[in-house]
Motif scaffolding. Sequence first.
Motif, short mmCIF file in Angstrom:
data_model
loop_
_atom_site.label_atom_id
_atom_site.label_comp_id
_atom_site.label_asym_id
_atom_site.label_seq_id
_atom_site.Cartn_x
_atom_site.Cartn_y
_atom_site.Cartn_z
N LYS A 139 44.37 34.34 13.74
CA LYS A 139 44.06 34.97 12.45
C LYS A 139 45.27 34.89 11.52
O LYS A 139 45.14 34.56 10.34
CB LYS A 139 43.67 36.44 12.64
CG LYS A 139 42.28 36.65 13.20
CD LYS A 139 42.02 38.14 13.37
CE LYS A 139 40.66 38.39 14.01
NZ LYS A 139 40.47 39.83 14.30
N ALA A 140 46.45 35.21 12.08
CA ALA A 140 47.68 35.17 11.27
C ALA A 140 47.94 33.76 10.78
O ALA A 140 48.55 33.57 9.72
CB ALA A 140 48.86 35.68 12.09
N ALA A 141 47.46 32.75 11.52
CA ALA A 141 47.66 31.36 11.12
C ALA A 141 46.57 30.88 10.17
O ALA A 141 46.46 29.69 9.89
CB ALA A 141 47.72 30.46 12.36
N THR B 123 54.83 48.70 17.67
CA THR B 123 54.66 47.26 17.48
C THR B 123 53.24 46.93 17.06
O THR B 123 52.34 47.79 17.10
CB THR B 123 55.00 46.48 18.76
OG1 THR B 123 54.00 46.78 19.73
CG2 THR B 123 56.37 46.82 19.28
N ASP B 124 53.06 45.67 16.67
CA ASP B 124 51.73 45.20 16.27
C ASP B 124 50.71 45.44 17.38
O ASP B 124 49.56 45.77 17.13
CB ASP B 124 51.76 43.72 15.88
CG ASP B 124 52.55 42.86 16.86
OD1 ASP B 124 53.04 43.39 17.86
OD2 ASP B 124 52.66 41.64 16.60
N GLU B 125 51.19 45.29 18.63
CA GLU B 125 50.25 45.42 19.74
C GLU B 125 49.68 46.83 19.85
O GLU B 125 48.52 47.01 20.18
CB GLU B 125 50.97 45.06 21.04
CG GLU B 125 50.01 44.66 22.10
CD GLU B 125 50.68 43.72 23.09
OE1 GLU B 125 50.40 43.88 24.27
OE2 GLU B 125 51.47 42.87 22.66
N HIS B 126 50.50 47.84 19.57
CA HIS B 126 50.01 49.22 19.60
C HIS B 126 48.88 49.41 18.60
O HIS B 126 47.85 50.00 18.92
CB HIS B 126 51.15 50.20 19.31
CG HIS B 126 52.27 50.12 20.29
ND1 HIS B 126 53.59 50.18 19.91
CD2 HIS B 126 52.27 49.96 21.63
CE1 HIS B 126 54.36 50.07 20.98
NE2 HIS B 126 53.58 49.93 22.04
N ARG B 156 50.18 41.96 12.54
CA ARG B 156 51.21 41.15 13.17
C ARG B 156 52.61 41.55 12.75
O ARG B 156 52.89 41.73 11.56
CB ARG B 156 50.97 39.68 12.83
CG ARG B 156 51.73 38.75 13.71
CD ARG B 156 51.17 37.37 13.56
NE ARG B 156 51.90 36.44 14.39
CZ ARG B 156 53.06 35.94 14.07
NH1 ARG B 156 53.64 36.29 12.94
NH2 ARG B 156 53.66 35.10 14.89
N LEU B 157 53.47 41.67 13.74
CA LEU B 157 54.87 42.01 13.51
C LEU B 157 55.53 40.91 12.69
O LEU B 157 55.40 39.73 12.99
CB LEU B 157 55.57 42.14 14.86
CG LEU B 157 56.78 43.06 14.93
CD1 LEU B 157 56.38 44.49 14.58
CD2 LEU B 157 57.38 43.02 16.33
N ALA B 158 56.22 41.32 11.62
CA ALA B 158 56.96 40.36 10.79
C ALA B 158 58.25 41.04 10.38
O ALA B 158 58.26 41.85 9.46
CB ALA B 158 56.13 39.94 9.58
N ASN B 163 52.53 43.23 9.36
CA ASN B 163 51.67 42.67 8.33
C ASN B 163 50.20 42.87 8.67
O ASN B 163 49.77 42.57 9.78
CB ASN B 163 51.92 41.17 8.17
CG ASN B 163 53.14 40.89 7.31
OD1 ASN B 163 53.79 41.81 6.82
ND2 ASN B 163 53.42 39.62 7.11
N VAL B 164 49.46 43.38 7.69
CA VAL B 164 48.00 43.42 7.81
C VAL B 164 47.45 42.79 6.54
O VAL B 164 47.85 43.18 5.43
CB VAL B 164 47.47 44.86 7.96
CG1 VAL B 164 45.96 44.87 7.99
CG2 VAL B 164 48.02 45.51 9.22
N ASN B 165 46.59 41.81 6.68
CA ASN B 165 46.09 41.03 5.55
C ASN B 165 47.26 40.47 4.73
O ASN B 165 47.20 40.44 3.50
CB ASN B 165 45.19 41.89 4.65
CG ASN B 165 43.95 42.35 5.36
OD1 ASN B 165 43.47 41.69 6.28
ND2 ASN B 165 43.42 43.49 4.96
#
Lengths: 242, 233
Positions: A139-141, B123-126, B156-158, B163-165
């Motif tokens: 999705k991130a890609a 983290t993103d995973e949580h 996603r971790l950035a 980051n979301v959307n």
Amino acid sequence: MNALRMKNFYWSVALVSLVVGVILSVQFRMTNDMQHNETIRRTQELADQVAQLKKEHDVLQPQLIRMREQLEDLSTGPLASQIKAEMELATIFSGITKLSGSGVEVTLKDSNASQKPTDNPNWDIIHAEDILRVVNEIKAAGAEAIAINGQRLVATTEISCSGPAIRINKNALVPPFVITAIGNPETMEGALKMRGGVAEFLQFFGIQISVKKLEQLTIPAYSGSIKSDYLIEAVADTSLAR
Amino acid sequence: MNRTFFFSITFATIVLGVMLGFQFRTTSASNDVGPRDREQELALEKKNLVEDLYKLQMEISELSTKLDQAGIGQREADEALERELAKIRRFAGLSSVSGPGVELVVQPGQAGLSTVNAPRDITDEHLLKMVNELYSAGSEAIAINGQRIAATSEIRLAGKHINVNGTPLSPPYHIIAIGNASVLKSRLELKDGLVDILSEFGISVEIQEKDEVAIPAFTGGLFFDYAKPVKEN
């Protein structure tokens, strides 16, 4: 003489008791087996019912799509072209239409390496989290649409553990898991295979992952209902009834 | 004396026999757990299918009402299609919605509350697991710090943000979910459930049930450079 007789008698008693013991436990086992068979019978019955329900599902879902197309065909008023353009974007984005395009096919398999007794047996099995991780990376890609073993991912899709299976859109799926995604094949492959990325991570735990770039692949439509029980449109809506 | 000897041998051999028989039984039926698991699995699948079939039938009857309306005239036909469009947009996350649900605040726990588990970074995973669990418990719409989670939304971790959307978010994370509030709350608060697990990582999760929560629409652009619709025949 008497002692010898006594000895023979003991032996026969011992033999008879041994036989009685074995018969007892076999008897017990058989009643248990009958319960076991009962479970199998019920399971078979349930499996038949589920298959029947799936058939009904496969009839209703295309009917829904056809009716939606009919509705589009009937709309010919001044706003029609604008609504139809919005409709196309919304159906692609929501996941309720079949799509085709370039992309990747990612296959996840449980490890087939023989286990050493010291290995953690939990490691070699694909968990829901592993799939979540791969999907999130895709999705991130920039993936535009994703499906797992034919189940289209929509906004409300869950990927959860369910015993030995994984549940996606409430359907129990078993390995191997084939994740198909439409988007830029190079970007998606790169994101998965980058150093320290998801592919490396999963391989470390003994999971087999392969990524194949494809010029053309199709992704099925979401097969479930999109009817909501709790959502209320926040903005004023043209609809007369909810 | 002979008598006791006699009885003890009888007793011992019966026990031995039973043990032999059992031994045989356990080796021949060691995969006994299979069918029962499978039965529960199927029962759940059946329940889900029945519910979904019922909803599909409702959708079909709604669509036939719309088709009837569309038969009346041009204006009515456009209106009917517009209502169908609104329904699809609502499902896709393209419109703002409200309804009953839960409000979660996820943040690093208070330092000093637990000596073993110092607060850790979220983290993103949580967040990914949290969102996944909420959908699994029947959420119909979710947003994190105002970002609606749609079909293609990444979490996603950035760097230091998540980051979301494509939008960087930072803690505390406010997760809002629409659905059956008590079901959602109790699912997260199950013993050894997600809230328990996160608290072991020094992350605190506060959950509040609400009669009404509001969730904004997905605001990203809708560009499809690769995907093309395929008409079913």
